[in-house]
Design a protein around this motif. Sequence first.
Motif, PDB file in Angstrom:
ATOM      1  N   ARG B 288       0.837  -1.209   0.000  1.00  0.00           N
ATOM      2  CA  ARG B 288       0.000   0.000   0.000  1.00  0.00           C
ATOM      3  C   ARG B 288       0.876   1.265   0.000  1.00  0.00           C
ATOM      4  O   ARG B 288       0.660   2.164  -0.793  1.00  0.00           O
ATOM      5  CB  ARG B 288      -0.898   0.006   1.242  1.00  0.00           C
ATOM      6  N   ASN B 290       3.966   1.492  -0.909  1.00  0.00           N
ATOM      7  CA  ASN B 290       4.728   1.517  -2.157  1.00  0.00           C
ATOM      8  C   ASN B 290       3.886   2.110  -3.292  1.00  0.00           C
ATOM      9  O   ASN B 290       4.378   2.904  -4.102  1.00  0.00           O
ATOM     10  CB  ASN B 290       5.169   0.091  -2.497  1.00  0.00           C
ATOM     11  N   ASN B 291       2.598   1.737  -3.334  1.00  0.00           N
ATOM     12  CA  ASN B 291       1.720   2.282  -4.376  1.00  0.00           C
ATOM     13  C   ASN B 291       1.443   3.766  -4.141  1.00  0.00           C
ATOM     14  O   ASN B 291       1.454   4.566  -5.070  1.00  0.00           O
ATOM     15  CB  ASN B 291       0.392   1.511  -4.410  1.00  0.00           C
ATOM     16  N   TYR B 292       1.206   4.101  -2.876  1.00  0.00           N
ATOM     17  CA  TYR B 292       0.866   5.493  -2.546  1.00  0.00           C
ATOM     18  C   TYR B 292       1.992   6.449  -2.915  1.00  0.00           C
ATOM     19  O   TYR B 292       1.754   7.493  -3.519  1.00  0.00           O
ATOM     20  CB  TYR B 292       0.558   5.628  -1.055  1.00  0.00           C
ATOM     21  N   ARG B 294       4.107   6.447  -5.033  1.00  0.00           N
ATOM     22  CA  ARG B 294       4.352   6.644  -6.458  1.00  0.00           C
ATOM     23  C   ARG B 294       3.411   7.715  -7.034  1.00  0.00           C
ATOM     24  O   ARG B 294       3.652   8.235  -8.114  1.00  0.00           O
ATOM     25  CB  ARG B 294       4.133   5.339  -7.220  1.00  0.00           C
ATOM     26  N   GLN B 295       2.332   8.006  -6.313  1.00  0.00           N
ATOM     27  CA  GLN B 295       1.372   9.010  -6.782  1.00  0.00           C
ATOM     28  C   GLN B 295       1.963  10.406  -6.589  1.00  0.00           C
ATOM     29  O   GLN B 295       2.416  10.731  -5.489  1.00  0.00           O
ATOM     30  CB  GLN B 295       0.066   8.925  -5.988  1.00  0.00           C
ATOM     31  N   PRO B 296       1.928  11.247  -7.641  1.00  0.00           N
ATOM     32  CA  PRO B 296       2.522  12.587  -7.519  1.00  0.00           C
ATOM     33  C   PRO B 296       1.868  13.422  -6.411  1.00  0.00           C
ATOM     34  O   PRO B 296       2.557  14.123  -5.665  1.00  0.00           O
ATOM     35  CB  PRO B 296       2.279  13.235  -8.885  1.00  0.00           C
ATOM     36  N   TYR B 297       0.522  13.332  -6.278  1.00  0.00           N
ATOM     37  CA  TYR B 297      -0.141  14.175  -5.267  1.00  0.00           C
ATOM     38  C   TYR B 297       0.262  13.768  -3.851  1.00  0.00           C
ATOM     39  O   TYR B 297       0.380  14.608  -2.965  1.00  0.00           O
ATOM     40  CB  TYR B 297      -1.669  14.166  -5.461  1.00  0.00           C
ATOM     41  N   VAL B 298       0.486  12.454  -3.648  1.00  0.00           N
ATOM     42  CA  VAL B 298       0.917  11.993  -2.316  1.00  0.00           C
ATOM     43  C   VAL B 298       2.314  12.555  -2.014  1.00  0.00           C
ATOM     44  O   VAL B 298       2.598  13.012  -0.901  1.00  0.00           O
ATOM     45  CB  VAL B 298       0.919  10.445  -2.234  1.00  0.00           C
ATOM     46  N   LYS B 299       3.157  12.534  -3.053  1.00  0.00           N
ATOM     47  CA  LYS B 299       4.519  13.060  -2.877  1.00  0.00           C
ATOM     48  C   LYS B 299       4.470  14.533  -2.455  1.00  0.00           C
ATOM     49  O   LYS B 299       5.189  14.958  -1.557  1.00  0.00           O
ATOM     50  CB  LYS B 299       5.307  12.935  -4.189  1.00  0.00           C
ATOM     51  N   SER B 370      11.050  -2.448  -7.120  1.00  0.00           N
ATOM     52  CA  SER B 370      10.078  -1.491  -6.577  1.00  0.00           C
ATOM     53  C   SER B 370      10.622  -0.752  -5.368  1.00  0.00           C
ATOM     54  O   SER B 370       9.912  -0.023  -4.707  1.00  0.00           O
ATOM     55  CB  SER B 370       8.786  -2.206  -6.202  1.00  0.00           C
TER      56      SER B 370
END
Lengths: 156, 373
Positions: B288, B290-292, B294-299, B370
Amino acid sequence: MFSVRFTICLLIALLFPFVLKVFKHVEIYPSLILPAGQNTLSISKKQMSYQYKQIYVTDIHNRRIKINHADFFAPIPIQFSSFILKRNFGLKFTKSSSPVDEAKKTELKHWIDKRIIAQSGPYKELFIVTLKNTISSVDGKLMESKIINEEPIYLN
Amino acid sequence: MKNLSTLINELNTKFWTRVNDSVSLPLESLCCFRIILGFYLLLIQLKTYSWIRYIPDLLYSPPKMSIARFFHSFPDYWLFLAIDMGILIAVLCIIFGIKARLASLLFGVLNIVGCSFNYSFGKIDHDILLYVLLICMSLSNWGTLLAFYPDKKLKGADRSLLLLSVLICFGMFTAGLPKARTWINLDMSSSGFLSWYFRGLSESGRSDLLMPYVLDFPPLLIKSFDFIAVLFELSAFFMLMAGRKFWKLWLLGVVTFHLLNCLLLNIPFVVNFLVYLAFIDFSGLYQRINNYIRQPYVKIILSSVVFLLVLIRLFFILTGNKNNNLLIDTEWDLNFAVLLWVVSIILFIKNIFQNPLSRMETTHTVNATSGRG
């Protein structure tokens, strides 16, 4: 896995400070020792008593005022306060220690003055009072609070 | 002679294998724990030392054997500032996984140096396990996944948890053994528990939560606290050697013990929260997170939050504010501690019913590439 040599070294590194603390009452920092607090309290009678130190000042009208330790010592953690008071703010010195440096004494005076004035206004005298509180072991109510010792602190 | 050497070797291997069976966790769990720990430190438990320089030198009374003994008075402000800044940078590197192994070591060592001066008022506090945790983690591979600048994988790095568990058990032993000498007796007229109770009452003047009701407890219950505390502290090694289930049970016991200390004696001791949390299997969170990340908005959100927290911490360091917890005011710290220990009890109960092996198998199939977040 760890080698035998590592295990032995680890054992020595852990045990040495602990043995020193248990038998010589000397604590090394850093060392892996957690708080034991092995003292016990006697509850043989219907009451229990404990001693503690408290700062008091007399103000310009000769009234005695109790100082709040948490505010006075901040940012020094409150749990260190009794140890600082035991040494009379570092003014209690043994035969082997050198006399107190005047500049350091002045620095301490300014520090104390600032804190007391912020709490209770200008003051004339400062005391460290040792009190003995007696509490009922039945209902926990304070039965008696007795002054055991009173030590004036002279900073001038 | 050769036989003795073989025997010692065998015993040593058996001992560490037993410990390994009790505590080992998937690497993914440690990497998730690294991020949780980093955020927790930044938000709740970051000690600063710059304030020490404003304390008069006459109050300087270092322990007889400590780094601080090399100094005649509190050192210069710049040393404390360097320690504080170093710690802040280390926490950032731990969160983002930038050479996390080195950052963990830096965090542990700088705090121990800082604490050497912090404990130069005549008393040593016992929060060393947090720094021991970070130093142990500097031997691990926790910076190899979910990291911006991953560490190279080390062979045998899974030993970090083994070492940590043994150190925790030894720490508990040092607390339990002296107590056993004076607390374990059938003398109903003496109480070790009440000695802590009245010391707390006289030192901090606190009497919150369940503390006002303690003296209403039956004398037998109060006496039993002495036995429970000693048994519990001395049982750590046995539970570690007894196997994974027993170790997990002991960990559940330890957080319950802290909750009771908090409620009955008003001793929060939340500093050890992270130390026990290291043994929770977080590998379920790995995919979870790892997926998060990768999202630009989360970054963007994460970076902004961390940036804001760092600004606040910097302000605290430069103004000599020693407030550790950015979430709550000090007068709420007991309630916060209760919440924290309750949360950890829930986590450890869940952990007992978790099967680590099935989790390990699933997480090891994760694509090796990953790692970079």
